[in-house]
Design a protein around this motif. Structure first.
Motif, PDB file in Angstrom:
ATOM      1  N   CYS A  34       0.855  -1.184   0.000  1.00  0.00           N
ATOM      2  CA  CYS A  34       0.000   0.000   0.000  1.00  0.00           C
ATOM      3  C   CYS A  34       0.892   1.236   0.000  1.00  0.00           C
ATOM      4  O   CYS A  34       1.972   1.232   0.602  1.00  0.00           O
ATOM      5  CB  CYS A  34      -0.921   0.018   1.224  1.00  0.00           C
ATOM      6  SG  CYS A  34      -2.102  -1.346   1.279  1.00  0.00           S
ATOM      7  N   GLU A  41      -0.908   7.557   6.227  1.00  0.00           N
ATOM      8  CA  GLU A  41      -1.812   7.135   5.161  1.00  0.00           C
ATOM      9  C   GLU A  41      -1.469   5.733   4.669  1.00  0.00           C
ATOM     10  O   GLU A  41      -2.354   4.874   4.505  1.00  0.00           O
ATOM     11  CB  GLU A  41      -1.737   8.120   3.982  1.00  0.00           C
ATOM     12  CG  GLU A  41      -2.667   7.748   2.826  1.00  0.00           C
ATOM     13  CD  GLU A  41      -2.512   8.684   1.632  1.00  0.00           C
ATOM     14  OE1 GLU A  41      -3.143   8.415   0.591  1.00  0.00           O
ATOM     15  OE2 GLU A  41      -1.750   9.670   1.744  1.00  0.00           O
ATOM     16  N   LYS A  45      -3.838   2.281   5.235  1.00  0.00           N
ATOM     17  CA  LYS A  45      -4.282   1.439   4.124  1.00  0.00           C
ATOM     18  C   LYS A  45      -3.905  -0.026   4.362  1.00  0.00           C
ATOM     19  O   LYS A  45      -4.703  -0.934   4.099  1.00  0.00           O
ATOM     20  CB  LYS A  45      -3.664   1.938   2.816  1.00  0.00           C
ATOM     21  CG  LYS A  45      -4.251   3.245   2.295  1.00  0.00           C
ATOM     22  CD  LYS A  45      -3.593   3.633   0.979  1.00  0.00           C
ATOM     23  CE  LYS A  45      -4.195   4.916   0.413  1.00  0.00           C
ATOM     24  NZ  LYS A  45      -3.560   5.314  -0.862  1.00  0.00           N
TER      25      LYS A  45
END
Length: 393
Positions: A34, A41, A45
């Motif tokens: 990811c 972030e 994910k």
């Protein structure tokens, strides 16, 4: 650079998070990736991807339509959910404890039906019925508690809290070779020393574990820095539990025992050591460095004990040690006794405990002091005599 577990910053500035999305037929992990503009972030994910995988469980781990999942089902779910974070050896141990102890006693029960009295009965059955040690029983109960906590979370927190009473564990006096026994063993090892005798001597003088000795390759020894890099261990796991920690070194071809062992239900593999702290550098003493030069082969990737690309099975090295001990008339000792002996001699020589802890590969000095340091009576008497100047007659 890495900012967290399996999260790295790429050269293009983005962050990459890696997670295990499945496994190959041989047990090796298949990774998913990811990406994100920030560390948070990318990690978020990857966490969501892991949750989706956990929710998509094998059919064998799901209850049948109209049937509430029992503890056997939740045991399988817990093992599946935690499989990615566990070392292969830990996963194999937990699976064995679940199949041999927890499932036979609680497998057909619903989580909400388990009573404290039943857990007490489970504890008694392990201690008296199966004759397990209090330390082993505590380990099984800790695993059971973790499964219950997992089950409670999956049940929306509706399960009542169940108190577990753990048996008291008494620390045994660890076996250490006395000076006479150690001297006799060293003299025997020095006679026509071969690779196996060298491996035993190396353990006695570095405190390395038997699996670390067997997995040691010549490229792990720096002759320039005069140090050993401990970064692998050899261990035997049940087939089907193998998950190689190092894709570049996927398996350990057994040494002389390879043909017979190939038909067994276990497999010899090379993995990472016991913990992150076990990844360490051990300085070479002059006599060890001399012996390394003596046995050093032309192929740097060869294993230390065999001189080839075939790893020696730890059980074979243990058998050699047993023979050496019998020849010396040394009773009740095993390979880990060499590690205990090394630690004790270091303390007697005045080693700084923090340094010794790092050489042994412990995560903190408490483990070193409590488990591996065993002052003898002479050392205790020497320290007591230091009080004379403080308490004159």
């Amino acid at each position: 650079m890495a900012r967290g577990e399996n999260v790295f910053q790429r050269k293009d500035g983005r962050y990459e998070a890696r997670y295990i999305k499945g496994r190959r037929a041989d047990g090796r992990p298949l990774y998913g990736f990811c990406y994100g503009r920030t560390y948070e972030e990318a990690k978020d994910k990857a966490d969501r991807a892991r949750e989706r995988i956990e929710q998509t469980e094998p059919a064998a781990q799901k209850a049948k339509p109209g049937q509430r999942p029992d503890m056997a089902c939740f045991c399988d779910r817990w093992l599946s959910a935690n499989s990615a974070r566990l070392k292969p050896s830990s996963r194999a141990k937990y699976r064995t404890d679940i199949e041999n102890h927890i499932k036979p006693f609680f497998g057909d029960k619903l989580p909400g039906e388990i009573l404290p009295e039943e857990i007490d009965g489970f504890t008694r059955s392990l201690l008296t019925g199966k004759g397990l040690s209090p330390k082993t029983v505590r380990s099984i109960l800790t695993l059971f508690h973790s499964i219950l906590s997992y089950t409670g979370k999956r049940s929306g927190g509706k399960l009542p809290d169940v108190e577990i009473t753990y048996p008291k564990s008494f620390r045994k006096n660890t076996r250490v070779l006395d000076e006479k026994e150690e001297s006799a063993l060293v003299q025997l090892l020095a006679q026509e020393m071969d690779a196996c005798k060298f491996g035993v001597y190396l353990a006695l003088r570095t405190g390395m574990r038997i699996g670390e000795i067997c997995a040691l390759r010549w490229c792990d020894i720096s002759f320039e820095a005069a140090a050993i890099s401990v970064c692998h261990t050899a261990l035997r796991l049940p087939r089907g539990n193998v998950c190689q920690a190092d894709p570049d070194r996927p398996s350990a071809a057994a040494g002389d025992d390879g043909g017979a062992l190939a038909l067994s239900r276990t497999e010899l593999v090379i993995g990472t050591p016991k913990s992150e702290s076990s990844l360490r550098l051990i300085p070479l003493m002059p006599d060890i460095a001399t012996l390394c030069e003596r046995f050093r082969p032309e192929e740097p990737e060869a294993f230390l004990l065999t001189g080839t690309d075939r790893c020696m099975d730890p059980r074979k090295l243990q058998r050699h040690l047993k023979k050496y001990l019998e020849e010396c008339g040394i009773p009740e000792a095993h390979f880990h006794t060499l590690r205990h002996t090394f630690a004790t001699r270091c303390v007697e020589a005045g080693f700084d405990v923090k340094t010794l802890s790092e050489i042994l590969g412990h995560s903190n000095i408490g483990i070193t002091m409590n488990l591996y340091v065993h002052p003898n009576l002479d050392l205790k008497r020497e320290n007591m005599n230091r009080l004379k100047s403080l308490f004159p007659l």
